[in-house]
Design an enzyme around this catalytic site. Sequence first.
Site, PDB file in Angstrom:
ATOM      1  CB  SER A  21       6.953  21.370  12.296  1.00 46.43           C
ATOM      2  OG  SER A  21       5.904  20.030  12.231  1.00 46.43           O
ATOM      3  CG  ASN A  22       3.282  20.322   8.123  1.00 48.22           C
ATOM      4  OD1 ASN A  22       2.492  20.205   8.767  1.00 48.22           O
ATOM      5  ND2 ASN A  22       4.170  19.445   7.991  1.00 48.22           N
TER       6      ASN A  22
END
Length: 217
Positions: A21-22
């Site tokens: 993810s980020n």
Amino acid sequence: MKFAITAGPTREPIDPVRYLSNRSSGKMGYAIAAAALEEKHEVVLISGPVAIAAPPQAKLIRVTTGEEMFAAVSAQLAHCDVLVMCAAVCDYKPAQYAPQKRPKERGEFSLTLVPTRDILASLTSVPHDCFVVGFAAETQQLEENAARKLAEKNCDLMVANDVAQPGLGMDADENELVIFLPNESPKKLARAKKTELARTLLKIILNTREKRLTKKT
Ligand code: C5P
């Protein structure tokens, strides 16, 4: 007017307990949703996993992966006047999902990643009536990258933000934006709270859309 707004990150699972993810917090997209609601527009908010509360008047659609976000946005496209793609969609995902938790082993291991579908580019490549706004989060060559993405992703407006500066952009309450429109010089919106920038951005989106419609008729 009806807005569809994407916000937050996407997650791409590696195995039942791990994902890619980020750092996107969803704050910018949620602020745009709140600004549109303040002006009495209708908002469908398509959100990746975030820790903040959605404005209660928004119709919230929660998604996790890029493919889920694609399906949700595709379903809204024909019904919205403005699409704002603020989400930080993962550009890559694991080539294979491991159905069991990968056991810890000594030494290195490699994960093969494959590109995800570019939701924005795939939706704008087919005829559509809605005004499309993209976001470009950059750590370098902001102007060149944003101008290229505006054209490549066939957007009506591209909002660029520098995510290399501490306290600004991703996972922060403040931002600094540069607005790119086809055949116009970029417009800078100075550092401010995301809630304030969202209101200014909303005005720019609606004015630009209005001008486009007047030109067409
Ligand atoms: O990641 P990138 O800088 O290319 O993102 C620019 C725009 O494209 C953003 O509006 C983002 O929401 C969208 N995007 C997308 N699907 C992806 C990657 C980005 O729709 N896989």
